[in-house]
Design a protein around this motif. Sequence first.
Motif, PDB file in Angstrom:
ATOM      1  N   ILE A   1      63.884 -67.419 -22.527  1.00  0.00           N
ATOM      2  CA  ILE A   1      64.870 -67.674 -21.468  1.00  0.00           C
ATOM      3  C   ILE A   1      64.764 -66.557 -20.432  1.00  0.00           C
ATOM      4  N   THR A   2      64.794 -66.954 -19.160  1.00  0.00           N
ATOM      5  CA  THR A   2      64.356 -66.064 -18.072  1.00  0.00           C
ATOM      6  C   THR A   2      65.309 -66.075 -16.894  1.00  0.00           C
ATOM      7  N   ALA A   3      65.427 -64.902 -16.259  1.00  0.00           N
ATOM      8  CA  ALA A   3      66.173 -64.766 -15.004  1.00  0.00           C
ATOM      9  C   ALA A   3      65.253 -64.120 -13.968  1.00  0.00           C
ATOM     10  N   ILE A   4      65.548 -64.373 -12.703  1.00  0.00           N
ATOM     11  CA  ILE A   4      64.886 -63.649 -11.613  1.00  0.00           C
ATOM     12  C   ILE A   4      65.965 -62.896 -10.854  1.00  0.00           C
ATOM     13  N   VAL A   5      65.697 -61.615 -10.591  1.00  0.00           N
ATOM     14  CA  VAL A   5      66.624 -60.776  -9.836  1.00  0.00           C
ATOM     15  C   VAL A   5      66.083 -60.614  -8.410  1.00  0.00           C
ATOM     16  N   ASP A   6      66.914 -60.929  -7.422  1.00  0.00           N
ATOM     17  CA  ASP A   6      66.646 -60.666  -6.004  1.00  0.00           C
ATOM     18  C   ASP A   6      65.296 -61.207  -5.482  1.00  0.00           C
ATOM     19  N   PRO A   7      65.097 -62.530  -5.562  1.00  0.00           N
ATOM     20  CA  PRO A   7      63.866 -63.106  -4.978  1.00  0.00           C
ATOM     21  C   PRO A   7      63.901 -63.070  -3.456  1.00  0.00           C
ATOM     22  N   VAL A   8      62.738 -62.901  -2.840  1.00  0.00           N
ATOM     23  CA  VAL A   8      62.664 -62.708  -1.382  1.00  0.00           C
ATOM     24  C   VAL A   8      61.959 -63.891  -0.708  1.00  0.00           C
ATOM     25  N   LEU A   9      62.527 -64.321   0.408  1.00  0.00           N
ATOM     26  CA  LEU A   9      61.900 -65.326   1.266  1.00  0.00           C
ATOM     27  C   LEU A   9      61.060 -64.589   2.311  1.00  0.00           C
ATOM     28  N   ASP A  10      59.864 -65.082   2.578  1.00  0.00           N
ATOM     29  CA  ASP A  10      59.064 -64.486   3.659  1.00  0.00           C
ATOM     30  C   ASP A  10      59.621 -64.990   4.986  1.00  0.00           C
ATOM     31  N   PHE A  11      59.885 -64.066   5.896  1.00  0.00           N
ATOM     32  CA  PHE A  11      60.484 -64.468   7.171  1.00  0.00           C
ATOM     33  C   PHE A  11      59.916 -63.606   8.289  1.00  0.00           C
ATOM     34  N   ASP A  12      59.383 -64.283   9.300  1.00  0.00           N
ATOM     35  CA  ASP A  12      58.797 -63.583  10.453  1.00  0.00           C
ATOM     36  C   ASP A  12      59.791 -63.674  11.609  1.00  0.00           C
ATOM     37  N   LEU A  13      60.373 -62.548  11.956  1.00  0.00           N
ATOM     38  CA  LEU A  13      61.471 -62.559  12.938  1.00  0.00           C
ATOM     39  C   LEU A  13      61.052 -63.071  14.318  1.00  0.00           C
ATOM     40  N   PRO A  14      59.945 -62.587  14.878  1.00  0.00           N
ATOM     41  CA  PRO A  14      59.621 -63.053  16.235  1.00  0.00           C
ATOM     42  C   PRO A  14      59.420 -64.563  16.329  1.00  0.00           C
ATOM     43  N   SER A  15      58.811 -65.163  15.315  1.00  0.00           N
ATOM     44  CA  SER A  15      58.530 -66.606  15.389  1.00  0.00           C
ATOM     45  C   SER A  15      59.600 -67.452  14.726  1.00  0.00           C
ATOM     46  N   GLY A  16      60.475 -66.842  13.930  1.00  0.00           N
ATOM     47  CA  GLY A  16      61.470 -67.614  13.184  1.00  0.00           C
ATOM     48  C   GLY A  16      60.848 -68.413  12.053  1.00  0.00           C
ATOM     49  N   GLU A  17      59.647 -68.022  11.622  1.00  0.00           N
ATOM     50  CA  GLU A  17      58.952 -68.796  10.587  1.00  0.00           C
ATOM     51  C   GLU A  17      59.304 -68.289   9.184  1.00  0.00           C
ATOM     52  N   ALA A  18      59.811 -69.206   8.379  1.00  0.00           N
ATOM     53  CA  ALA A  18      60.115 -68.879   6.974  1.00  0.00           C
ATOM     54  C   ALA A  18      59.049 -69.504   6.090  1.00  0.00           C
ATOM     55  N   SER A  19      58.639 -68.781   5.049  1.00  0.00           N
ATOM     56  CA  SER A  19      57.629 -69.326   4.138  1.00  0.00           C
ATOM     57  C   SER A  19      57.844 -68.766   2.728  1.00  0.00           C
ATOM     58  N   TYR A  20      57.066 -69.292   1.816  1.00  0.00           N
ATOM     59  CA  TYR A  20      57.417 -69.106   0.404  1.00  0.00           C
ATOM     60  C   TYR A  20      56.301 -68.482  -0.439  1.00  0.00           C
ATOM     61  N   GLU A  21      55.372 -67.789   0.198  1.00  0.00           N
ATOM     62  CA  GLU A  21      54.257 -67.221  -0.592  1.00  0.00           C
ATOM     63  C   GLU A  21      54.780 -66.276  -1.683  1.00  0.00           C
ATOM     64  N   SER A  22      55.693 -65.418  -1.306  1.00  0.00           N
ATOM     65  CA  SER A  22      56.197 -64.436  -2.286  1.00  0.00           C
ATOM     66  C   SER A  22      57.008 -65.121  -3.371  1.00  0.00           C
ATOM     67  N   ALA A  23      57.865 -66.062  -2.962  1.00  0.00           N
ATOM     68  CA  ALA A  23      58.666 -66.793  -3.955  1.00  0.00           C
ATOM     69  C   ALA A  23      57.763 -67.597  -4.885  1.00  0.00           C
ATOM     70  N   ASP A  24      56.669 -68.130  -4.327  1.00  0.00           N
ATOM     71  CA  ASP A  24      55.747 -68.914  -5.160  1.00  0.00           C
ATOM     72  C   ASP A  24      55.088 -68.057  -6.242  1.00  0.00           C
ATOM     73  N   GLU A  25      54.888 -66.774  -5.959  1.00  0.00           N
ATOM     74  CA  GLU A  25      54.336 -65.890  -7.006  1.00  0.00           C
ATOM     75  C   GLU A  25      55.284 -65.832  -8.200  1.00  0.00           C
ATOM     76  N   LEU A  26      56.582 -65.767  -7.900  1.00  0.00           N
ATOM     77  CA  LEU A  26      57.576 -65.732  -8.982  1.00  0.00           C
ATOM     78  C   LEU A  26      57.582 -67.066  -9.735  1.00  0.00           C
ATOM     79  N   VAL A  27      57.567 -68.149  -8.964  1.00  0.00           N
ATOM     80  CA  VAL A  27      57.594 -69.490  -9.576  1.00  0.00           C
ATOM     81  C   VAL A  27      56.365 -69.678 -10.469  1.00  0.00           C
ATOM     82  N   GLN A  28      55.198 -69.278  -9.952  1.00  0.00           N
ATOM     83  CA  GLN A  28      53.963 -69.450 -10.727  1.00  0.00           C
ATOM     84  C   GLN A  28      53.988 -68.619 -11.996  1.00  0.00           C
ATOM     85  N   PHE A  29      54.527 -67.407 -11.881  1.00  0.00           N
ATOM     86  CA  PHE A  29      54.609 -66.540 -13.069  1.00  0.00           C
ATOM     87  C   PHE A  29      55.443 -67.214 -14.154  1.00  0.00           C
ATOM     88  N   VAL A  30      56.583 -67.757 -13.753  1.00  0.00           N
ATOM     89  CA  VAL A  30      57.471 -68.426 -14.721  1.00  0.00           C
ATOM     90  C   VAL A  30      56.764 -69.643 -15.324  1.00  0.00           C
TER      91      VAL A  30
END
Length: 288
Positions: free
Chosen positions: A30-59
């Motif tokens: 049984i597993t928890a994730i503490v403080d997952p981060v969304l990738d966000f580029d301020l100038p373009s307003g682009e949000a993406s999930y590469e970092s979150a996907d690393e956590l998802v893949q690990f699980v």
Amino acid sequence: MNNEKISITPFYHEDTGTWSYVVTDKATSITAIVDPVLDFDLPSGEASYESADELVQFVKNNNLQFQWVLETHAHADHLTAAPYIKEKLGGKIVIGEGIREVQKHFVDKLNLDVKADGSQFDLLMREGETLPLGESNFKAHPTPGHTNDSMSYEIEGNVFIGDTFFHPDLGTARCDFPGGSAAKLFKSLQFLLSFPDDYKLWLCHDYPEDREAVACTTVAEQKNNVHFKKSGGDPEVYTKIRTERDSTLSVPRLIFPSLQVNIRAGQFPDDESNGRKYLKMPLSIKKS
Ligand SMILES: [Fe+2]
């Protein structure tokens, strides 16, 4: 990083200097994730999930049974990926009950249509409450000062301390956000130092210049934390040092995007009439 009952795997988010953690009860997976981060580029307003996907893949790769996303607080320096993690892995999103005060402040400040009752989260933790993780439990300890909703989570000789102590060479978290208080943070630091010397204190951030990023410190190491030591253990001296330092710090670059999303438990605002989403920024107009 392992002890007998749980394993802890840190993931470092380079862009924001944030540590996320995967915490697993070994007996049950049984597993928890503490403080997952969304990738966000301020100038373009682009949000993406590469970092979150690393956590998802690990699980997924380790066949872990996912149960909780723990937020140590509503962060001002990065956007949480909690809802993405929940969408991909299930589980519930957890934060300290002080989130209501943070919501109230930013709803007023940004004129948001968000209920300041914490209802966006699945579970609000109060002091001393526990959260099961298989055969172990997280215990919630409010550690306010940086923000009002700051919560540390203790499990099996480990404490996820959010923004309280940074690396001992770097000092402690700033206290100049709404609801922040250097005097409160001092008490929280004292509280964390009251755990046994060998307890592991897991950092929310590290900003190394000429060394590797560090995730894990101990109570013994934090007794030599540069800000805490400089204060000589005196709350008034600490408050003075902290307040002076805070007056030199600039506003975090992601504060307004972060708070608008994080007080909604990571959800973006509704679409506007053109089918697009927008984030707001309050203007402060200084006339000469
Ligand atoms: Fe923070």
